[in-house]
Design an enzyme around this catalytic site. Sequence first.
Site, PDB file in Angstrom:
ATOM      1  CD  GLU A  42       2.466 -24.832 -60.324  1.00  0.00           C
ATOM      2  OE1 GLU A  42       3.619 -25.050 -60.739  1.00  0.00           O
ATOM      3  OE2 GLU A  42       2.231 -24.041 -59.383  1.00  0.00           O
TER       4      GLU A  42
ATOM      5  CE  LYS B  13       6.893 -23.492 -62.612  1.00  0.00           C
ATOM      6  NZ  LYS B  13       6.490 -23.943 -61.255  1.00  0.00           N
TER       7      LYS B  13
ATOM      8  CB  CYS C 173       4.000 -21.329 -60.333  1.00  0.00           C
ATOM      9  SG  CYS C 173       4.219 -21.211 -58.534  1.00  0.00           S
TER      10      CYS C 173
END
Length: 302
Positions: free
Chosen positions: A50, A135, A169
Site C-alpha cells: 500500500e 481506496k 487494506c
Amino acid sequence: MESAPTLPTVRVAAVQAMPVVLDLEASLEKSLGLLAEAAGQGAQLVVFPETFLSLYPSYAWAHLPGGDGDALWERLWASSVEAPGPVVDRIAAACREHDVVCAMGVNERELERPGSLYNTLLLVGPDGLLSKHRKLMPTYHERLFHGLGTGDDLQVTETRLGRLGGLICWENRMPLARWAVYQGGPQIWLAPTADDSDGWQATIRHIAIESGAFVVSVPQYIQRAGFGDDFPWPLPDSEVFGRGGAAVVAPASGEVIAGPLYDAEGIVVADCDLRQTLHAKRWFDAAGHYSRADVLWPRSSP
C-alpha cells in the site's frame, strides 16, 4: 466450437519492502530493482505494498501531535504519482523488459487539479496502465491525507495471467466492496496493506475461502531508521512501525502457501494453479450459485 479458456499456473511475488521516505525517484528506482529481482525468480505478477510510492501515513506516527502539517503535505504531494503519467510509463517499461504485470500502491495526485491525494492501487502491464482503484474509505488517521474513492473502479481486470481483482487494506473488511469485486470472478486477489496483525492474516484467509481466489497480501516492513532527520513529524521511540507479514493464500482451504514473512524486507513467491480457483467456486461461488442475490440484494428497509 469455441474452446474453454486455459487456466494457467501463475508465479506471484509479494514484495515486502519500505520505500525511500518521501523520495519518489529513489523509491521508484528501488521498486524497479525489486521488480527485476522478483522476475529473476520467475515471477509473472509482482505485487507491492500500500502506497509504496512514496510513504504510508502510518498510525504509528501520524496520530502524534506537534508536526508541521503543511511541510508534510507539501512533501507528500511532491512524492506522489499521476496515473497515467511518467512514473506509470517507467513501471510499464520495466514490465515490458521483464515480461511481468505489476500491482503498485501509490499516493495518487491529480496534476490538473492540485488538491486531494488518493490511496490508489495501480495495475500496470507491458502495454501500460491496465486499471487503477482508489481506496473507498480511508481508515481513521488516513482521512487527514487521502480523499475518498468513488467506487466506480470496483472491478476485475482480465489479463493474460487471469482475472485480477482486490481491495486495499481495510477495504477488505467491507462486505459490499468485496461483493462488488466478486461479481467479476477474480482468480487472484490483490491485497496491499499496512496491517501487520494476526487479525489481518485471518482476514486474508477468509477472503481466499470466500472469493475462491488466491490472495496476495503485501504489507510494508517499516523501520524508524528509514525516516530522515528532516522528517517534519514527530516519531515514536519504537524502532519498527510495521513488521510486515507478506503472504500468499490458497483458495477454498485458506491455506497459507507462502509466508508470512515478518521483521525483514524480502520477496515471498508462490505458484498459483488457477484450476484451483475453478474447483473452489464449484464448492462455494459467492457471486454465483451461493449468492442468493434474489433474496439478499437489494433489501428494502423495514
